[in-house]
Scaffold this motif. Sequence first.
Motif, PDB file in Angstrom:
ATOM      1  N   LYS A 115       0.825  -1.209   0.000  1.00 36.40           N
ATOM      2  CA  LYS A 115       0.000   0.000   0.000  1.00 36.40           C
ATOM      3  C   LYS A 115       0.857   1.255   0.000  1.00 36.40           C
ATOM      4  N   GLU A 116       2.076   1.137   0.548  1.00 38.86           N
ATOM      5  CA  GLU A 116       2.986   2.273   0.582  1.00 38.86           C
ATOM      6  C   GLU A 116       4.341   1.872   0.026  1.00 38.86           C
ATOM      7  N   LEU A 117       4.995   2.829  -0.648  1.00 42.04           N
ATOM      8  CA  LEU A 117       6.342   2.628  -1.171  1.00 42.04           C
ATOM      9  C   LEU A 117       7.167   3.853  -0.801  1.00 42.04           C
ATOM     10  N   GLY A 118       8.228   3.651  -0.052  1.00 46.68           N
ATOM     11  CA  GLY A 118       9.064   4.767   0.366  1.00 46.68           C
ATOM     12  C   GLY A 118       8.345   5.745   1.273  1.00 46.68           C
ATOM     13  N   GLY A 119       7.372   5.229   2.050  1.00 53.86           N
ATOM     14  CA  GLY A 119       6.652   6.093   2.977  1.00 53.86           C
ATOM     15  C   GLY A 119       5.526   6.885   2.347  1.00 53.86           C
ATOM     16  N   GLU A 120       5.278   6.660   1.071  1.00 56.93           N
ATOM     17  CA  GLU A 120       4.205   7.364   0.384  1.00 56.93           C
ATOM     18  C   GLU A 120       3.211   6.367  -0.190  1.00 56.93           C
ATOM     19  N   ALA A 121       2.006   6.860  -0.484  1.00 59.57           N
ATOM     20  CA  ALA A 121       0.978   5.997  -1.055  1.00 59.57           C
ATOM     21  C   ALA A 121       1.450   5.419  -2.386  1.00 59.57           C
ATOM     22  N   ASN A 122       1.187   4.155  -2.594  1.00 61.33           N
ATOM     23  CA  ASN A 122       1.590   3.474  -3.819  1.00 61.33           C
ATOM     24  C   ASN A 122       0.742   3.972  -4.994  1.00 61.33           C
ATOM     25  N   PRO A 123       1.345   4.656  -5.980  1.00 61.76           N
ATOM     26  CA  PRO A 123       0.570   5.210  -7.093  1.00 61.76           C
ATOM     27  C   PRO A 123       0.058   4.154  -8.060  1.00 61.76           C
ATOM     28  N   LEU A 124       0.581   2.932  -7.970  1.00 61.99           N
ATOM     29  CA  LEU A 124       0.222   1.898  -8.937  1.00 61.99           C
ATOM     30  C   LEU A 124      -1.098   1.204  -8.617  1.00 61.99           C
ATOM     31  N   LEU A 125      -1.529   1.291  -7.354  1.00 59.38           N
ATOM     32  CA  LEU A 125      -2.709   0.540  -6.944  1.00 59.38           C
ATOM     33  C   LEU A 125      -4.007   1.105  -7.512  1.00 59.38           C
ATOM     34  N   GLY A 126      -3.945   2.285  -8.088  1.00 58.86           N
ATOM     35  CA  GLY A 126      -5.147   2.843  -8.693  1.00 58.86           C
ATOM     36  C   GLY A 126      -5.388   2.373 -10.113  1.00 58.86           C
ATOM     37  N   HIS A 127      -4.427   1.626 -10.666  1.00 61.17           N
ATOM     38  CA  HIS A 127      -4.567   1.158 -12.050  1.00 61.17           C
ATOM     39  C   HIS A 127      -5.376  -0.135 -12.111  1.00 61.17           C
ATOM     40  N   THR A 128      -6.054  -0.319 -13.229  1.00 59.20           N
ATOM     41  CA  THR A 128      -6.898  -1.507 -13.394  1.00 59.20           C
ATOM     42  C   THR A 128      -6.710  -2.099 -14.783  1.00 59.20           C
ATOM     43  N   LEU A 129      -7.204  -3.309 -14.939  1.00 60.97           N
ATOM     44  CA  LEU A 129      -7.364  -3.937 -16.246  1.00 60.97           C
ATOM     45  C   LEU A 129      -8.839  -4.265 -16.361  1.00 60.97           C
ATOM     46  N   GLY A 130      -9.560  -3.507 -17.164  1.00 60.04           N
ATOM     47  CA  GLY A 130     -11.001  -3.638 -17.154  1.00 60.04           C
ATOM     48  C   GLY A 130     -11.529  -3.210 -15.792  1.00 60.04           C
ATOM     49  N   ALA A 131     -12.311  -4.093 -15.176  1.00 60.05           N
ATOM     50  CA  ALA A 131     -12.858  -3.791 -13.850  1.00 60.05           C
ATOM     51  C   ALA A 131     -11.998  -4.370 -12.729  1.00 60.05           C
ATOM     52  N   ALA A 132     -10.881  -4.998 -13.068  1.00 59.76           N
ATOM     53  CA  ALA A 132     -10.049  -5.677 -12.071  1.00 59.76           C
ATOM     54  C   ALA A 132      -8.851  -4.815 -11.673  1.00 59.76           C
ATOM     55  N   PRO A 133      -8.699  -4.460 -10.395  1.00 58.62           N
ATOM     56  CA  PRO A 133      -7.522  -3.709  -9.934  1.00 58.62           C
ATOM     57  C   PRO A 133      -6.257  -4.535 -10.112  1.00 58.62           C
ATOM     58  N   LEU A 134      -5.189  -3.906 -10.555  1.00 58.18           N
ATOM     59  CA  LEU A 134      -3.937  -4.637 -10.767  1.00 58.18           C
ATOM     60  C   LEU A 134      -3.325  -5.122  -9.457  1.00 58.18           C
ATOM     61  N   GLY A 135      -3.747  -4.529  -8.343  1.00 58.28           N
ATOM     62  CA  GLY A 135      -3.261  -4.994  -7.049  1.00 58.28           C
ATOM     63  C   GLY A 135      -4.174  -6.017  -6.403  1.00 58.28           C
ATOM     64  N   GLY A 136      -5.288  -6.333  -7.049  1.00 62.72           N
ATOM     65  CA  GLY A 136      -6.241  -7.301  -6.503  1.00 62.72           C
ATOM     66  C   GLY A 136      -5.889  -8.725  -6.868  1.00 62.72           C
ATOM     67  N   ARG A 137      -6.580  -9.643  -6.226  1.00 62.04           N
ATOM     68  CA  ARG A 137      -6.389 -11.067  -6.480  1.00 62.04           C
ATOM     69  C   ARG A 137      -7.698 -11.714  -6.908  1.00 62.04           C
ATOM     70  N   PHE A 138      -7.615 -12.975  -7.301  1.00 56.32           N
ATOM     71  CA  PHE A 138      -8.791 -13.676  -7.806  1.00 56.32           C
ATOM     72  C   PHE A 138      -9.905 -13.732  -6.772  1.00 56.32           C
TER      73      PHE A 138
END
Length: 248
Positions: free
Chosen positions: A116-139
């Motif tokens: 959720k955090e990288l270098g003490g800051e919010a992870n900017p990558l977790l807001g990205h998706t593929l279709g309706a699926a978050p790239l940080g999500g799981r099955f």
Amino acid sequence: MSVFSGFATLVDQFSDLLAPVFQGASAAAAIVLFTMAVRLAVHPLSRAAARGQKARTKLAPQLAELRRKHGKNPEKLQKATLELHKKEGISPLAGCLPSLLQLPAFFLMYHLFSSKELGGEANPLLGHTLGAAPLGGRFHDALADGGLFGGAGLVYLALFALVTAVATFNYRRTKQQMATAPAAATEAAPGMGAMLKVMPLMSFMTLFTVAVVPLAAALYVVTSTVWSAAERYFLYRDAPPATLAAAV
């Protein structure tokens, strides 16, 4: 700035560059292109591994003879085998290097989309998706949010279908190659025959990996799996059946 946060920034910026073409799937496209770049970088090692496997296949009769002579003395058998490989300029580890060198890239992708955090800051990558699926999500997240046929679930179904198609292709091709391979190719080492019967099924284990890792890491695995299937097909297309069966 940590290495992880720096790399996350690069991925985020690359995603922005791809956005005009891939729109909301730009981050997923960046991951696919990153994976292809990694596979291209290790491709020379894959070619070297293919050459080594072909050379080892030619040594199958000599290895079988060494087993006959030193079968009751494992230490002497191992020493003689290593000496034969050294004499022919073959590295027993060559076939493992392409896979081993990819592990850092896979774990990097896993970490980037698991934190959720990288270098003490919010992870900017977790807001990205593929279709309706978050790239940080799981099955299991997709199943909880809309079920198997929900928006996120359909993304995973597409990935599962692709992995199954590639695994089935690998399985059928390997079984055909093993059926025409001479016995010497599967008897060069103790237990090789039994291992070769199981190895064709290993491609299907990718389905389990895709189901449990973050979607971004799953994209890395699926892209790499497709690349491997195509790479193996072209590298071994002119090889004899014995080489192909031993290179499962």
